[in-house]
Scaffold this motif. Structure first.
Motif, PDB file in Angstrom:
ATOM      1  N   SER A 621      -9.218  18.735  19.397  1.00  0.00           N
ATOM      2  CA  SER A 621      -8.202  18.768  18.347  1.00  0.00           C
ATOM      3  C   SER A 621      -8.306  17.561  17.429  1.00  0.00           C
ATOM      4  CB  SER A 621      -6.809  18.825  18.973  1.00  0.00           C
ATOM      5  OG  SER A 621      -6.586  17.715  19.830  1.00  0.00           O
ATOM      6  N   GLN A 622      -8.622  16.397  17.995  1.00  0.00           N
ATOM      7  CA  GLN A 622      -8.791  15.200  17.164  1.00  0.00           C
ATOM      8  C   GLN A 622     -10.000  15.335  16.253  1.00  0.00           C
ATOM      9  OE1 GLN A 622      -8.823  12.533  20.644  1.00  0.00           O
ATOM     10  NE2 GLN A 622      -7.086  11.457  19.731  1.00  0.00           N
ATOM     11  N   LEU A 623     -11.085  15.849  16.778  1.00  0.00           N
ATOM     12  CA  LEU A 623     -12.288  16.032  15.963  1.00  0.00           C
ATOM     13  C   LEU A 623     -12.045  17.043  14.847  1.00  0.00           C
ATOM     14  CD1 LEU A 623     -14.953  16.094  18.811  1.00  0.00           C
ATOM     15  CD2 LEU A 623     -14.570  14.254  17.161  1.00  0.00           C
ATOM     16  N   ILE A 624     -11.283  18.088  15.139  1.00  0.00           N
ATOM     17  CA  ILE A 624     -10.960  19.084  14.112  1.00  0.00           C
ATOM     18  C   ILE A 624     -10.211  18.434  12.960  1.00  0.00           C
ATOM     19  CG2 ILE A 624      -9.506  21.083  13.642  1.00  0.00           C
ATOM     20  CD1 ILE A 624     -11.968  21.940  15.039  1.00  0.00           C
ATOM     21  N   VAL A 625      -9.225  17.589  13.278  1.00  0.00           N
ATOM     22  CA  VAL A 625      -8.453  16.914  12.226  1.00  0.00           C
ATOM     23  C   VAL A 625      -9.343  15.971  11.434  1.00  0.00           C
ATOM     24  CG1 VAL A 625      -6.538  15.326  11.786  1.00  0.00           C
ATOM     25  CG2 VAL A 625      -6.281  17.137  13.487  1.00  0.00           C
ATOM     26  N   LEU A 626     -10.228  15.250  12.098  1.00  0.00           N
ATOM     27  CA  LEU A 626     -11.129  14.332  11.400  1.00  0.00           C
ATOM     28  C   LEU A 626     -12.062  15.083  10.460  1.00  0.00           C
ATOM     29  CD1 LEU A 626     -12.076  11.908  14.327  1.00  0.00           C
ATOM     30  CD2 LEU A 626     -10.405  11.541  12.507  1.00  0.00           C
ATOM     31  N   CYS A 672     -23.753  12.798   7.035  1.00  0.00           N
ATOM     32  CA  CYS A 672     -22.891  11.624   7.124  1.00  0.00           C
ATOM     33  C   CYS A 672     -22.600  11.293   8.583  1.00  0.00           C
ATOM     34  CB  CYS A 672     -21.581  11.867   6.370  1.00  0.00           C
ATOM     35  SG  CYS A 672     -21.774  12.065   4.584  1.00  0.00           S
ATOM     36  N   MET A 673     -21.953  10.162   8.775  1.00  0.00           N
ATOM     37  CA  MET A 673     -21.624   9.708  10.122  1.00  0.00           C
ATOM     38  C   MET A 673     -20.103   9.674  10.296  1.00  0.00           C
ATOM     39  SD  MET A 673     -24.722   9.276  11.147  1.00  0.00           S
ATOM     40  CE  MET A 673     -24.493   8.500  12.739  1.00  0.00           C
ATOM     41  N   MET A 674     -19.672   9.731  11.537  1.00  0.00           N
ATOM     42  CA  MET A 674     -18.244   9.638  11.856  1.00  0.00           C
ATOM     43  C   MET A 674     -18.055   8.579  12.934  1.00  0.00           C
ATOM     44  SD  MET A 674     -15.597  12.553  13.275  1.00  0.00           S
ATOM     45  CE  MET A 674     -15.800  13.610  11.834  1.00  0.00           C
ATOM     46  N   ASP A 675     -17.232   7.603  12.625  1.00  0.00           N
ATOM     47  CA  ASP A 675     -16.936   6.521  13.564  1.00  0.00           C
ATOM     48  C   ASP A 675     -15.759   6.948  14.439  1.00  0.00           C
ATOM     49  OD1 ASP A 675     -16.558   4.226  14.947  1.00  0.00           O
ATOM     50  OD2 ASP A 675     -16.234   2.930  13.210  1.00  0.00           O
ATOM     51  N   LEU A 676     -16.011   7.114  15.732  1.00  0.00           N
ATOM     52  CA  LEU A 676     -14.984   7.606  16.650  1.00  0.00           C
ATOM     53  C   LEU A 676     -14.204   6.496  17.335  1.00  0.00           C
ATOM     54  CD1 LEU A 676     -17.040  10.445  18.401  1.00  0.00           C
ATOM     55  CD2 LEU A 676     -15.632  10.583  16.343  1.00  0.00           C
ATOM     56  N   ASN A 677     -14.567   5.245  17.114  1.00  0.00           N
ATOM     57  CA  ASN A 677     -13.955   4.134  17.849  1.00  0.00           C
ATOM     58  C   ASN A 677     -12.447   4.060  17.647  1.00  0.00           C
ATOM     59  OD1 ASN A 677     -16.119   2.224  19.149  1.00  0.00           O
ATOM     60  ND2 ASN A 677     -17.003   2.925  17.218  1.00  0.00           N
ATOM     61  N   GLU A 678     -12.004   4.328  16.425  1.00  0.00           N
ATOM     62  CA  GLU A 678     -10.586   4.173  16.106  1.00  0.00           C
ATOM     63  C   GLU A 678      -9.744   5.313  16.666  1.00  0.00           C
ATOM     64  OE1 GLU A 678      -7.828   3.285  12.134  1.00  0.00           O
ATOM     65  OE2 GLU A 678      -9.907   3.969  11.941  1.00  0.00           O
ATOM     66  N   PHE A 679     -10.347   6.461  16.937  1.00  0.00           N
ATOM     67  CA  PHE A 679      -9.579   7.657  17.287  1.00  0.00           C
ATOM     68  C   PHE A 679      -9.689   8.047  18.758  1.00  0.00           C
ATOM     69  CE2 PHE A 679     -11.286   7.944  12.958  1.00  0.00           C
ATOM     70  CZ  PHE A 679     -10.093   7.870  12.241  1.00  0.00           C
ATOM     71  N   MET A 680     -10.744   7.627  19.426  1.00  0.00           N
ATOM     72  CA  MET A 680     -10.911   7.993  20.827  1.00  0.00           C
ATOM     73  C   MET A 680      -9.937   7.217  21.702  1.00  0.00           C
ATOM     74  SD  MET A 680     -14.341   5.882  21.894  1.00  0.00           S
ATOM     75  CE  MET A 680     -14.308   4.080  22.029  1.00  0.00           C
ATOM     76  N   ASN A 681      -9.675   7.767  22.887  1.00  0.00           N
ATOM     77  CA  ASN A 681      -8.894   7.045  23.889  1.00  0.00           C
ATOM     78  C   ASN A 681      -9.849   6.099  24.607  1.00  0.00           C
ATOM     79  OD1 ASN A 681      -7.214   6.143  25.899  1.00  0.00           O
ATOM     80  ND2 ASN A 681      -6.916   8.131  26.878  1.00  0.00           N
ATOM     81  N   PRO A 682      -9.721   4.782  24.396  1.00  0.00           N
ATOM     82  CA  PRO A 682     -10.720   3.855  24.940  1.00  0.00           C
ATOM     83  C   PRO A 682     -10.568   3.620  26.444  1.00  0.00           C
ATOM     84  CG  PRO A 682      -9.008   2.629  23.811  1.00  0.00           C
ATOM     85  CD  PRO A 682      -8.687   4.081  23.608  1.00  0.00           C
ATOM     86  N   THR A 683      -9.457   4.111  27.032  1.00  0.00           N
ATOM     87  CA  THR A 683      -9.227   3.864  28.460  1.00  0.00           C
ATOM     88  C   THR A 683      -8.914   5.165  29.197  1.00  0.00           C
ATOM     89  OG1 THR A 683      -6.898   3.388  27.982  1.00  0.00           O
ATOM     90  CG2 THR A 683      -8.407   1.505  28.108  1.00  0.00           C
TER      91      THR A 683
END
Length: 744
Positions: A621-626, A672-683
């Motif tokens: 769902s997060q990837l869809i929104v991005l 293009c590229m997509m930076d997932l660092n800001e949106f992923m759950n890091p923990t």
């Protein structure tokens, strides 16, 4: 993270002879999804929390209380609407039939009365069944199994939509007014849950309304808590039992609980009871006289006395409740399989419902006609529609009290009517006939509950036992009042069917207003559960299994410690890099089925494609929104040019995220590229691959997880545990068994 379900509109060819196991394999074709009860603590979440002031958090808490108050108020109003509509429609039907019967009793032609009764019943049921079968099949039944699944973490399509609520309310009015062996109390739990889901989100896609004031609560975690409150408010409105409603949510549904949530749920339950009570007092012409706290009020607080010695007299109730409940569930289980195989088209479902309505009216008419149980009609009689038929003047047919009434009124009659109101033959025949009708009725494509039919069956054989007891003791003895035995029998029968103990004990105590009966009721319910579980599961659990929902119980199956996460996990796992090419993301989302909803984010994979070290977890769902908002950068090093999003953008798309096929990505954008660092759950939660199944189960169930990443000793991703992986293990007769689930 899901399993499968066949809906009422399935076009599966079931004409050939197949076994129940083959039926189950057919059911395993349609996917259920899991709910995300674990918050994603990504950078957006942390930034929003950091910006929010202390007053902001206080305002959110106030809004939660306001929402719970609205849930209780609206649930009470819906219960009031159902009660008034049923009383008016049923009153019209019974008055018309009663006048017709009285007209033809002396002059013959009672067959006209039977036809009228059967036609009215079939007409009401036909309208309700058409609404359910053709417009919203999920509104069939009581809805309690579906709400249990939702609170357990399973997303069932359309279960908490406004359209479902409208069909549920309309359908239950038609079912009860149509004279089926059903009650209107069970569907109130589903109705309250739908109200809670809608109010807490502050918008409706059906009405195309969106109120931003509650947008913070647009996530599964918050929605789950409000649905728990709605279910409790539904129980409270049904039985006038606020504490019982809270315990129902705790015992039967909630996967998460804390003290503050308990207070809010209790508040919603109290508001629901008060609202129903207040508006019904106005309807009855006695404003302010709050004597109707629930849709059914046993009203036994002043009539039934109880002494400790009677606990021994209640002993014969401890086993029949469980055995009769198990018999009810076994028959209904095979009947449901038959319906899945042969009555799976909407037109056939409507015809079956009409047939049951007509048969119910015919059987009731025959029972009343051939009964010679005549009782005096005194001035203090509470009979609503007494039928004289062939009884003498000043007398009425006692069988009509049980059949020629709504089930709620029949239950109250069995509890309240004085000794001598029924003869044993009347009660025995009624118990047998109504048992068969109730078993046949539950599972029809109509909105209906099983609580009241169960109480009515138990009250009948319970009162029969009380009458038999009075024949061997003095009629003046305090323990010879058959009403109290009707109460214990009702509790035993209901407990034997649904297998609730804690919440049902409190519901019965609150509904009767007599706490002294709590102890024998508790003993009866516990025994009924133990005895019934020896033969078959509770009715709701049976229907959950027949729908192949991946329901997780409180604990893992016994004797499963030898299984490890490595043996139960799904692998290999599709992973993304921290900075991933847009084209690969689109291809992965397009080529994997929609039940792949979580993707581990890893450090750069090696050339030989060994799994990378876990860095986080990102949802479909997060990837869809991005992708929808084109959050791309031209090169991996150009992260500053990436578009900024807030959690609001994700909440606006919740809960119906668009499919990947609806999002257009050009050929240039694919590079293009997509930076997932800001949106992923890091923990994300992870476990070593040697972790035992019970430990994995406990972590998954207690935290309400959707995905649990399995890692090796170097923290590299080796697998993913989902609800489907855990739900396929169960304890069978030959020990631990594994269901072979179809893959998509």
């Amino acid at each position: 993270g899901g399993m499968f379900h066949v809906g009422s509109r399935s076009t599966v060819d079931l004409e050939e002879e197949i076994t129940p196991e083959e039926v189950k394999s057919i059911l395993l074709r349609f996917v259920f999804q899991s709910l995300d009860y674990d918050n994603s603590e990504n950078q957006l979440f942390l930034e929003e929390e950091r910006r929010m002031s202390h007053m902001g958090f206080r305002c959110l808490e106030i809004r939660r209380w306001v929402i719970c108050g609205l849930i209780g108020f609206l649930t009470g109003l819906i219960a009031c609407l159902i009660d008034i509509a049923v009383e008016e429609l049923a009153g019209y039907k019974y008055s018309a039939v009663k006048q017709n019967i009285e007209k033809f009793t002396e002059f013959g032609g009672l067959s006209i009365s039977l036809i009228l009764w059967a036609a009215l019943n079939s007409a009401f049921v036909m309208v309700g069944a058409i609404a359910v079968a053709f417009f919203e099949p999920i509104a069939a039944g009581s809805g309690i199994p579906q709400i249990k699944c939702y609170l357990n973490g399973v997303k069932i399509p359309c279960v908490v939509r406004l359209k479902t609520l409208a069909i549920k309310v309309f359908g239950v009015i038609c079912s009860v007014a149509g004279g089926l062996a059903v009650g209107k109390e069970g569907p109130m739990i589903h109705s309250g849950a739908v109200v809670a889901a809608g109010v807490s989100q502050g918008r409706s896609t059906s009405l195309k309304k969106d109120f931003k004031i509650f947008e913070y609560f647009r996530r599964d975690t918050e929605k789950r808590d409000f649905v728990s409150a709605g279910a409790a408010a539904g129980v409270s409105a049904a039985f006038g039992a606020p504490v019982g409603g809270v315990l129902f949510s705790l015992e039967e549904g909630a996967s998460f609980w804390n003290q503050m949530l308990t207070w809010r749920i209790f508040f919603a339950s109290m508001i629901s009871t008060f609202t129903l009570n207040f508006f019904l007092s106005i309807y009855h012409g006695k404003p302010g006289e709050l004597s109707s706290p629930g849709l059914i009020n046993f009203g036994l607080e002043l009539t039934l006395e109880y002494i400790p010695f009677e606990s021994f007299l209640f002993f014969p109730y401890y086993f029949p409740g469980g055995m009769l409940g198990a018999l009810f569930n076994v028959i209904n289980y095979w009947l449901t399989i038959f319906r899945i195989r042969y009555i799976h088209r909407p037109c056939l479902q409507v015809m079956e419902a009409m047939l049951v309505a007509a048969v119910t009216a015919t059987v009731a008419f025959a029972m009343i006609y051939f009964s010679n149980d005549c009782q005096p009609l005194g001035q203090d009689s509470t009979e609503e529609y007494p039928l004289q038929l062939f009884c003498a003047d000043g007398e009425y047919n006692s069988m009509a009290t049980a059949f020629f009434n709504t089930p709620e009124r029949s239950v109250r009659s069995l509890f309240h009517n004085p000794p001598g109101s029924y003869n044993p033959l009347t009660l025995g025949v009624f118990t047998l006939v109504y048992f068969v009708l109730a078993v046949w009725t539950y599972g029809l494509t109509v909105s209906a509950g099983v609580f009241i039919p169960s109480l009515l069956i138990g009250a009948a054989w319970g009162r029969l036992f009380g009458i038999l007891l009075s024949t061997i003791t003095s009629s003046q003895s305090i323990w010879a009042d058959p009403g109290k035995y009707a109460l214990i029998g009702a509790a035993a029968q209901l407990g034997g069917i649904v297998r609730m103990t804690l919440s049902l004990t409190v519901i019965m105590v609150e509904a009767t207003g007599n706490v002294t009966y709590g102890f024998p009721i508790m003993l009866v319910l516990m025994t009924a559960k133990i005895v019934g579980d020896y033969f078959i599961e509770g009715l709701y659990d049976i229907h959950i299994k027949l729908q192949s929902v991946p329901f997780l119980h409180w604990d893992a199956p016994p004797t499963s410690h030898w299984l490890t996460a490595r043996e139960v996990m799904s692998s290999p796992v599709t992973c993304f890099n921290r900075v991933e090419r847009v084209g690969r993301i689109v291809d992965v989302l397009s080529n994997t089925s929609t039940n792949h909803n979580g993707f581990p984010v890893v450090a750069h994979t090696t050339e030989n494609e060994e799994p990378g070290k876990i860095c986080g977890l990102i949802l479909r769902s997060q990837l869809i929104v991005l992708l929808k908002h084109k959050v791309f950068v031209e090169r991996a090093s150009s992260r500053l040019s990436q578009r900024r999003l807030q959690l609001k953008d994700f909440r606006d798309a919740y809960p119906r995220f668009p499919p990947i096929q609806s999002i257009h990505v050009s050929q240039d954008e694919r590079e293009c590229m997509m930076d997932l660092n800001e949106f992923m759950n890091p923990t994300p939660y992870t476990v070593p691959q040697e972790t035992s199944l019970p430990r994995v189960f406990k972590l998954f169930r207690a935290l309400g997880l959707r995905h649990l990443v399995v890692v090796d000793d170097e923290n590299r991703v080796v697998g993913l545990v989902t609800r489907k992986d855990l739900a396929r293990y169960h304890l069978g007769k030959d020990g631990l068994e594994e269901l072979q689930l179809a893959q998509t």
